[in-house]
Each structure stands twice: as C-alpha cells, then as structure tokens.
Design a protein around this motif. Structure first.
Motif, short mmCIF file in Angstrom:
data_model
loop_
_atom_site.label_atom_id
_atom_site.label_comp_id
_atom_site.label_asym_id
_atom_site.label_seq_id
_atom_site.Cartn_x
_atom_site.Cartn_y
_atom_site.Cartn_z
N LYS A 74 0.83 -1.21 0.00
CA LYS A 74 0.00 0.00 0.00
C LYS A 74 0.87 1.26 0.00
N GLY A 75 0.66 2.11 -1.01
CA GLY A 75 1.33 3.40 -1.10
C GLY A 75 2.77 3.37 -1.59
N LEU A 76 3.30 2.18 -1.88
CA LEU A 76 4.71 2.09 -2.25
C LEU A 76 5.01 2.80 -3.57
N GLN A 77 4.22 2.55 -4.60
CA GLN A 77 4.51 3.17 -5.89
C GLN A 77 4.41 4.69 -5.81
N THR A 78 3.47 5.19 -5.03
CA THR A 78 3.35 6.64 -4.83
C THR A 78 4.58 7.16 -4.11
N ARG A 79 5.03 6.45 -3.09
CA ARG A 79 6.22 6.86 -2.32
C ARG A 79 7.46 6.87 -3.22
N LEU A 80 7.64 5.83 -4.03
CA LEU A 80 8.80 5.77 -4.92
C LEU A 80 8.77 6.94 -5.92
N ALA A 81 7.58 7.23 -6.45
CA ALA A 81 7.44 8.35 -7.40
C ALA A 81 7.74 9.68 -6.71
N GLU A 82 7.27 9.86 -5.48
CA GLU A 82 7.54 11.11 -4.74
C GLU A 82 9.03 11.31 -4.52
N ILE A 83 9.73 10.25 -4.16
CA ILE A 83 11.18 10.34 -3.95
C ILE A 83 11.87 10.73 -5.25
N GLN A 84 11.47 10.09 -6.36
CA GLN A 84 12.08 10.41 -7.65
C GLN A 84 11.79 11.85 -8.06
N HIS A 85 10.59 12.32 -7.80
CA HIS A 85 10.25 13.71 -8.14
C HIS A 85 11.06 14.69 -7.30
N ARG A 86 11.26 14.35 -6.05
CA ARG A 86 12.05 15.22 -5.17
C ARG A 86 13.51 15.31 -5.67
N HIS A 87 13.98 14.26 -6.30
CA HIS A 87 15.36 14.21 -6.80
C HIS A 87 15.37 14.25 -8.33
N TYR A 88 14.45 15.01 -8.93
CA TYR A 88 14.26 14.98 -10.39
C TYR A 88 15.51 15.38 -11.17
N LEU A 89 16.40 16.17 -10.59
CA LEU A 89 17.62 16.55 -11.31
C LEU A 89 18.61 15.39 -11.41
N LEU A 90 18.44 14.37 -10.60
CA LEU A 90 19.33 13.21 -10.62
C LEU A 90 18.81 12.09 -11.51
N VAL A 91 17.49 12.00 -11.68
CA VAL A 91 16.88 10.89 -12.43
C VAL A 91 16.73 11.28 -13.89
N VAL A 92 17.48 10.61 -14.75
CA VAL A 92 17.44 10.87 -16.19
C VAL A 92 16.26 10.15 -16.82
N GLN A 111 22.22 10.39 -12.72
CA GLN A 111 23.47 11.12 -12.93
C GLN A 111 23.56 12.25 -11.91
N GLY A 112 24.74 12.46 -11.39
CA GLY A 112 24.95 13.55 -10.44
C GLY A 112 26.13 13.26 -9.54
N LYS A 113 26.22 14.02 -8.47
CA LYS A 113 27.27 13.81 -7.49
C LYS A 113 27.07 12.44 -6.86
N ALA A 114 28.14 11.69 -6.75
CA ALA A 114 28.03 10.31 -6.27
C ALA A 114 27.34 10.24 -4.91
N SER A 115 27.62 11.16 -4.02
CA SER A 115 26.99 11.12 -2.69
C SER A 115 25.49 11.36 -2.80
N ASP A 116 25.06 12.23 -3.73
CA ASP A 116 23.63 12.48 -3.93
C ASP A 116 22.93 11.24 -4.49
N LEU A 117 23.61 10.53 -5.39
CA LEU A 117 23.03 9.31 -5.94
C LEU A 117 22.92 8.24 -4.86
N GLN A 118 23.89 8.18 -3.97
CA GLN A 118 23.83 7.21 -2.87
C GLN A 118 22.67 7.54 -1.94
N THR A 119 22.47 8.83 -1.67
CA THR A 119 21.34 9.26 -0.84
C THR A 119 20.01 8.85 -1.48
N THR A 141 30.02 10.80 -16.82
CA THR A 141 28.65 11.33 -16.86
C THR A 141 28.10 11.21 -18.27
N ILE A 142 26.80 11.39 -18.37
CA ILE A 142 26.10 11.34 -19.65
C ILE A 142 26.21 12.72 -20.29
#
Length: 146
Positions: A74-92, A111-119, A141-142
């Motif tokens: 319950k709510g997992l796909q929404t949660r995953l999408a929210e996280i990706q949207h919050r980090h939209y500059l990292l997700v190509v 793509q991005g700073k390695a520490s940000d991708l790990q976060t 990088t791409i």
C-alpha cells in the motif's frame, strides 16, 4: 608532460597475493574473458575508485539504481514516485517491468554527485515493500542533451 599524455602511458607495478586469491583472479580472468590479469586488475581498480568517489561524494557520475518491489504494498509506488520527483535533477530516465506474481523491477538511469546518488538509492531501497535495491556507478557522466 600533459595530463592527457600521462593518462595514456602504462605504468608497471608489482602485486603480491596469496596463491588462493591469485587462483580466484585467474578464474575471473577466464570466466569474464579478460585478455590478461592486468586488464582484470585495472577493471577492479576502476570499480574501487568509483566506489571510493561515492563515499567521498566528490565525483559527478552516471549509473543505475535497480529495485525489485512488491507493487501491492500500500502506497509504495506513490512513495517511490515522490522520492524520484524530489530528486528529479538526478533521475534521467526510469523503466519498470512486471515480474512474476506481485513483483516489479524498476531501473533508474541516474546522474549527479556520487553522494547524492547514494542518498537517492538509500531512500528508495529502504521503503517498505522494496525487496532488493542496488546502486551501480560508472566513471563518467552522460553528455547533456542539446
């Protein structure tokens, strides 16, 4: 000597290994099709340097985050999408496929700073319902889209 010229030059060094580890290295050279031990050691060194950059967070890199999750949570796909949207500059880009039963596999090109991708990877993989998750980084990088 320029930095570019130094990059292309080969340097030799000696490494001492226990025989059992050398046997495992030789088996890896054979199974993966490396031309030599040197080529295998260079690949392992590159991987180690990328991981080190991830820990230090100093390098801008590209990579993938692979997730396998139960889409009925319950709510997992929404949660995953929210996280990706919050980090939209990292997700190509992202793609998901339906696996057996209730499982999905999602792969994100990042793509991005390695520490940000790990976060980002940590946030995604620790969501309830995510069965497995892994960040894989590359050394470069791409190129930007025009």
């Amino acid at each position: 000597m320029t930095a570019a010229a130094k990059k292309d030059r080969l340097a030799r060094f000696s490494v001492s290994l226990p025989e059992s580890l050398l046997d495992e290295l030789d088996a890896m050279v054979q199974s993966r099709g490396y031309a030599s031990r040197s080529q295998a050691v260079a690949a392992l060194a590159r991987d180690g340097l990328i991981e080190n950059a991830a820990r230090l967070g100093t390098e801008s890199v590209a990579g993938t985050i692979s997730l396998v999750y139960d889409h009925t949570t319950k709510g997992l796909q929404t949660r995953l999408a929210e996280i990706q949207h919050r980090h939209y500059l990292l997700v190509v880009s992202s793609m998901h496929v339906h696996l057996e039963h209730h499982n999905y596999m999602e792969v994100l090109l990042v793509q991005g700073k390695a520490s940000d991708l790990q976060t980002l990877a940590n946030e995604l993989t620790t969501c309830r319902g995510v069965r497995t998750g892994k960040l894989n980084l590359t050394a470069t990088t791409i190129p930007p889209l025009l």
